[in-house]
Design an enzyme around this catalytic site. Sequence first.
Site, mmCIF file in Angstrom:
data_model
loop_
_atom_site.group_PDB
_atom_site.id
_atom_site.type_symbol
_atom_site.label_atom_id
_atom_site.label_comp_id
_atom_site.label_asym_id
_atom_site.label_seq_id
_atom_site.Cartn_x
_atom_site.Cartn_y
_atom_site.Cartn_z
ATOM 1 N N LYS A 112 0.838 -1.199 0.000
ATOM 2 C CA LYS A 112 0.000 0.000 0.000
ATOM 3 C C LYS A 112 0.877 1.255 0.000
ATOM 4 C CE LYS A 112 -0.186 -0.374 5.007
ATOM 5 N NZ LYS A 112 -0.916 -0.935 6.143
ATOM 6 N N TYR A 126 13.021 32.465 4.758
ATOM 7 C CA TYR A 126 11.704 33.004 5.113
ATOM 8 C C TYR A 126 11.588 33.339 6.590
ATOM 9 C CZ TYR A 126 9.347 31.749 0.713
ATOM 10 O OH TYR A 126 8.937 31.667 -0.569
HETATM 11 C C1 LIG Z 1 -0.218 -1.646 6.976
HETATM 12 C C2 LIG Z 1 -0.763 -2.857 7.576
HETATM 13 C C3 LIG Z 1 0.069 -3.924 7.946
HETATM 14 C C4 LIG Z 1 1.563 -3.853 7.899
HETATM 15 O O1 LIG Z 1 2.053 -3.230 9.053
HETATM 16 P P1 LIG Z 1 3.627 -3.038 9.300
HETATM 17 O O2 LIG Z 1 3.704 -2.524 10.674
HETATM 18 O O3 LIG Z 1 4.097 -2.076 8.291
HETATM 19 O O4 LIG Z 1 4.211 -4.389 9.130
HETATM 20 C C5 LIG Z 1 -0.520 -5.086 8.385
HETATM 21 N N1 LIG Z 1 -1.867 -5.183 8.498
HETATM 22 C C6 LIG Z 1 -2.687 -4.176 8.188
HETATM 23 C C7 LIG Z 1 -4.139 -4.353 8.335
HETATM 24 C C8 LIG Z 1 -2.172 -2.971 7.736
HETATM 25 O O5 LIG Z 1 -2.990 -1.968 7.426
#
Ligand SMILES: *Cc1c(COP(=O)(O)O)cnc(C)c1O
Length: 813
Positions: A484, A707
């Site tokens: 993701k 700035y």
């Molecule tokens: C993003 C996510 C993960 C992965 O988590 P990490 O801490 O990056 O390993 C696992 N399960 C869900 C439901 C997530 O949204």
Amino acid sequence: MIAFKDLVDIIGGSVLQEPATQSVISYLATDSRKLVLPARTLFFAIRGTRHNGHHYLPDLYAQGVRNFVVEVALPESVLSRYPEANILLVNSAVDALQLLARVHRQGFVLPVVAITGSNGKTIVKEWAAQLLAPDFNIVRSPKSYNSQIGVPLSVWSIAPQHTLGIFEAGISQPHEMTRLQAILQPTIGIFTNIGTAHDEGFSSQNEKIAEKWQLFKDCPVVIYNRAHEALDTFIQKYKSDNQYVIAWKVTREGTRYRVEGLGGEAWELNLPFSDAASVENVLHCVALMFCLGKTQAETQSRLLALKPVSMRLELKQGINQCYLIDDSYNNDLAGLTLALDLLNQQNQAVKSRKTVILSDVPQAGIEPTILYKHIAQLLTEKNVRRVIGIGKEIKVLRQFFEGETAFFDSTDSFLEAIKPQQYFHNELILIKGARSFEFERIGQWLQEKVHGTRLEINLDALVNNLNFYKSKLKPETKLMVMVKAFAYGSGSYEVANLLQFHRVDYLTVAYTDEGVDLRRNGITLPIMVMNPAPETFDKLLSFNLEPEVYSFRILQKLLEHLDGQPAKIHLKIDTGMRRLGFEEKEIAALVQVLNENKNLTVGSAFSHLAGSDEAKHNDFSHQQIATYTRSVEALEQGLGYKFIRHIVNSPGIIRFPEAHFDMVRLGIGLYGVEVNGLEQAHLQTVGTLKTVISQIKHVPTGESIGYGRRGLAQHPDTTLATIAIGYADGFSRGFSRGVGSVKVNGQLAPVVGNICMDMCMIDITGIAAQEGDEVVIFDDTLTISDLAAKINTIPYEIITNISARVKRVFYTE
Ligand SMILES: *Cc1c(COP(=O)(O)O)cnc(C)c1O
């Protein structure tokens, strides 16, 4: 070249089988995956601790290898499977290989430069070859072939036309160097430096020096840097009277370097690099130029044309959605074979259409007709669709190449004839040319122009991290990887492609569009979508994506959309995160709906731990795991079939091995961050964020900077660099006013004043730097976790904030 029948006279042993067919041996091989011309190869079957070369005989024979050196007396029943093979039995195949190389070396009179030391061997070799190319026909080790096997294989490539050899030698055990010395018989030695680390096999630094010195004990000329005291003491004590030792010494005067120890002279030079390691490497080459009779003026002019050595094969983004593999590192047949293998690994990849731009292949000892016929066949085997040949030789032999082809006399005529924007689209292009063809010009011309800021992604590190987490799983446990948010900022389909190649079980994205993007780029693994909006159900189903269902509302919408069609779904259960998901008390009602709608199949049911990385939440995590277990048992009972169970994320994989269930969900760990802080040493850094210095200024003490006039020049004559990264690139404004520092030529430089949208200012007073120099925002020593801690956030936010306009560059070592 040698004939099998003459082999026994050189390396001894007993002939097990020698059918009438006699072939010429041009190549030696010890690895069945690295064959160049099988019919002309002599294969040494070596028994190592992990690999046994004898296991590959059937495969090698099928590929056309007909000459073998073995260590095992093969019985008649085995020999009969290789009726055309010549087979020689010896005690040790490694000894035989080394002996053959030694005898080969004795047949040539030429200067041979041998390079050893703890660091820099390959760079010194490559730079020396670049600098001396106008004067010599050089043979050198491919890549870093410097071991007990690599050195003899390299020495075997010395041929009559060569006028200079440059080889590396490396050792890991006592007594190894004497063997390498006998094979190389060097006439000039370069001892690059000596590390203080206690290497395996050596009890002290001096023992290590003494062992390495074996390479040079009979060498007429030896070069080293006098700044390494232990080395200096040793060499001054043990050198023999007829050895000429160049112990060079450098002092820096502004931008010029003064090198002493070159005979009676001191040379003043401008160097193209200013970091300490590069300066040392380049000055070893300068000393070599001196001892080969080059003048200071000549050396200086060649130094300015010196190019950085890229030891890695980069996968770069090109124009028109092309990808480039730019490799002009090894230009012979063996190098081409390696590069084509890499091209082929990108298969499932990025782009399926493959093009190779190839120059003449300088290869001694093989008639061009045989050589190019073989190359053409190799290209066909590796599914290359289009071949662009550049050079007079390849053009003459164009008839061998099949499919879409084009040929040009020279790089210039190619660049003149072709309009790249029209000629290349959506393909994977391998650029492979001999140095004299200057194919880097083609690389630059096809590469998409990058504004100085880029995120470099080390694909080898990703694989290392993947394998580390795999090692924590039972063999039957499945692996889902979270890609993701643009694969945590690392580039979705490049990462997904690698994961597909390494056969993970599932990928997960947050939104439908992310999944569609992966499918459009050839990803065929199952993909779960965590937050599928009902408006995207159409796309979701037509791209074979699998939705997460977390509420009755989504379930109802999906059922309406499906109208009886089948679909696989993933159920999210809320066990304490309080984000998305069905609660335990809703399971009964959920079972009822699912049983009434048998077109839905539950592929998995999962939950998410809220505090898996912190021991203080252990009780809560165990409670979540218990709630989850009860919920999925009830689900399974109600549905009457099994589905995949999963609950842990990256930190959970490490801390809750008992809760791996059927599958785990790997996220940030893959990208190199172990948020528990327990196993960081096993992970490698994946991303390096870099930018460049746009301008350098000198500002009097007390003047304001940036700035809101929030920065102040601290020192008399403050040196300020403006760098090409700002908060819009993902360099948070929280790093303003000294909170953050970046690295310039290895030294930390603090941010001055407020970070702007596209750039910011840093204080580089006292740091040697020039406009255009590289600046590192994070890497393996200035880590994402360090950055996160400074602005009170988590590593996840630092890496996913790097904006889309920052180019991603992928590479393998
Ligand atoms: C993003 C996510 C993960 C992965 O988590 P990490 O801490 O990056 O390993 C696992 N399960 C869900 C439901 C997530 O949204």
